[in-house]
Design a protein around this motif. Structure first.
Motif, mmCIF file in Angstrom:
data_model
loop_
_atom_site.group_PDB
_atom_site.id
_atom_site.type_symbol
_atom_site.label_atom_id
_atom_site.label_comp_id
_atom_site.label_asym_id
_atom_site.label_seq_id
_atom_site.Cartn_x
_atom_site.Cartn_y
_atom_site.Cartn_z
ATOM 1 N N THR A 52 55.936 13.068 11.250
ATOM 2 C CA THR A 52 55.922 12.381 9.940
ATOM 3 C C THR A 52 56.831 11.155 9.971
ATOM 4 O OG1 THR A 52 57.720 13.706 8.979
ATOM 5 C CG2 THR A 52 55.474 14.523 8.652
ATOM 6 N N GLN A 53 57.685 11.032 10.991
ATOM 7 C CA GLN A 53 58.561 9.863 11.093
ATOM 8 C C GLN A 53 57.886 8.692 11.818
ATOM 9 O OE1 GLN A 53 62.278 12.435 12.240
ATOM 10 N NE2 GLN A 53 62.985 10.349 11.964
ATOM 11 N N VAL A 54 56.667 8.932 12.337
ATOM 12 C CA VAL A 54 55.967 7.858 13.065
ATOM 13 C C VAL A 54 55.264 6.947 12.068
ATOM 14 C CG1 VAL A 54 54.119 7.377 14.733
ATOM 15 C CG2 VAL A 54 55.617 9.350 15.062
ATOM 16 N N VAL A 55 55.512 5.625 12.179
ATOM 17 C CA VAL A 55 54.837 4.697 11.257
ATOM 18 C C VAL A 55 53.796 3.831 11.964
ATOM 19 C CG1 VAL A 55 56.675 4.620 9.533
ATOM 20 C CG2 VAL A 55 56.733 3.042 11.443
ATOM 21 N N ALA A 56 53.833 3.774 13.288
ATOM 22 C CA ALA A 56 52.814 3.013 14.025
ATOM 23 C C ALA A 56 52.818 3.479 15.476
ATOM 24 C CB ALA A 56 53.109 1.519 13.967
ATOM 25 N N LEU A 57 51.687 3.277 16.151
ATOM 26 C CA LEU A 57 51.660 3.599 17.579
ATOM 27 C C LEU A 57 50.576 2.803 18.279
ATOM 28 C CD1 LEU A 57 49.085 5.735 18.174
ATOM 29 C CD2 LEU A 57 50.600 7.263 16.968
#
Ligand code: FAD
Length: 360
Positions: free
Chosen positions: A58-63
């Motif tokens: 849930t802490q990922v905002v882009a990849l």
């Protein structure tokens, strides 16, 4: 925010404060282990504890994803949104994650306090414990009522530690491992080993202050088999009391300490065990000595059946016996994930034996 190019997650945390003014005082919240890769921990849905906090993905905002066809796809909440939705917990089957951008928080110090209690007290007052501490978890010592409650909260206090010499020099753990090894010949010893270690290491009050990522991470001192299912939080009491009752009714079923109980906020990630519900993770272990198989089937099956009855979903990185049929029932977004996977990897380049059990 911090971008990782496959860095070990713990190293990323250590480097964050040095990455320039924009990154100063930042911190990534990790689970119990830091010597893992950033793409690996999100890929299996790694979690820590704290009911107001989601699991690590849930802490990922882009990849950025390199797909089977050789294309590089940037994904975020505004670009390639469906792929982003799947790839935050990707199981390693959507492509190679080239980079990840994490939402971080300012660096902070944590005060960890631990104190003894009983399983009944903790379960009767669960809401109050959850309100009292931001990162509340507890360890239950099976075959007994003993519990160690652990609170972790923001603090302005200076770093300190009240760990005993037994803890500092890991002496307690060498002794524990020796006793656990002995108990593989004499399983009836296990209940006494669990009690002994509660009194030796967890029956007093403890207090530690340090940088958050140092307090969050702790070493698993011996090799172990693990299961860790997430159940709806309202089922916590019922499920744990049932597990305790099973152990009491079947003295031949042994359970090594601890049963670690942690909490996480519900989220919207298709394959997240916390999808659309606040959850309680119940982590059970069995000591795993080199070259020796410790019987655990009865404990494992009893636990799994209690977790399934409670509507649980297994941790993707830990043992379970579920197959596609189970996952279809557990995850409302399972078919959507499968459709994305099939579109990104039509020939199954990224599948392996484990994933075939999940998808076929
Ligand atoms: C000692 C120990 C303690 C643990 N404590 C916790 C805990 O507290 N909480 C918790 O939730 N879990 C915990 N775990 C489980 C752990 O978080 C997961 O096993 C995690 O996946 C390990 O990360 P890894 O980098 O070793 O992943 P790996 O096992 O290397 O990879 C995990 C998955 O991600 C894929 N993958 C890795 N890198 C990439 C990439 N660049 N692109 C695409 N796919 C990739 C792999 O193919 C695999 O499918 C613990 C595990 C251990 C060994």
């Amino acid at each position: 925010m911090a971008r990782s190019m496959g860095a070990p997650a713990g190293r990323l945390n250590r480097r964050l404060p040095g990455l320039g003014e924009g990154f100063r005082k930042t911190c990534l919240r990790l689970g119990a282990v830091s010597e893992v890769a950033a793409a690996g921990v999100i890929g299996t849905g790694t979690h820590n504890t704290g009911i107001s906090h989601g699991i690590l993905p849930t802490q990922v905002v882009a990849l950025m994803l390199l797909t089977a066809s050789g294309e590089i796809r940037e994904c975020s909440e505004s670009v390639n949104t469906e792929i982003f939705q799947a790839a935050r917990l990707h199981l390693g089957c959507l492509g190679v994650v080239l980079s990840l951008t994490f939402q971080c928080v300012p660096e902070f110090y944590l005060l960890e306090t631990s104190f003894p209690s009983t399983l009944q007290e903790v379960l009767d007052n669960l809401d109050s414990h959850l309100r009292r501490s931001e990162y509340f978890r507890f360890l239950w010592f099976p075959h007994s009522e003993n519990v160690s409650v652990i609170y972790q909260d923001h603090t302005n206090k200076p770093p300190s530690s009240s760990a005993s010499w037994l803890w500092d020099y890991a002496v307690g753990y060498y002794l524990l491992e020796f006793l656990l090894w002995l108990s593989t010949f004499l399983p009836s010893l296990v209940r006494w080993v669990n009690r002994c270690f509660f009194w030796l290491l967890f029956s007093g009050q403890g207090e530690t202050v340090d940088l958050s990522y140092k307090v969050f991470s702790y070493e698993c001192r011996f090799r172990q088999h693990v299961q860790d299912w997430a159940i709806p939080i309202e089922k916590t009491k019922e499920a744990l009391l049932e597990l305790k009752a099973v152990l009491e009714k079947n003295p031949k079923v042994v359970a090594h300490y601890p049963v670690e109980v942690r909490f996480a906020r519900g989220d919207d990630i298709w394959l997240s065990p916390c999808f659309q519900r606040d959850s309680c993770y119940v982590n059970i272990i069995m000591y795993r000595p080199y070259g020796k198989d410790v019987p655990r089937l009865d404990y494992w099956l009893a636990y799994e059946s209690i977790m399934k009855k409670a509507g649980g979903r297994p941790h993707w990185a830990k043992a379970h016996t579920c197959t596609r049929k189970d996952f279809e029932q557990m995850y409302p977004g399972f078919q959507k994930f499968c459709a994305i996977r099939e579109a990104l990897d039509p020939t199954g380049m990224f599948l392996n034996a484990y994933l075939e059990k999940v998808f076929y």
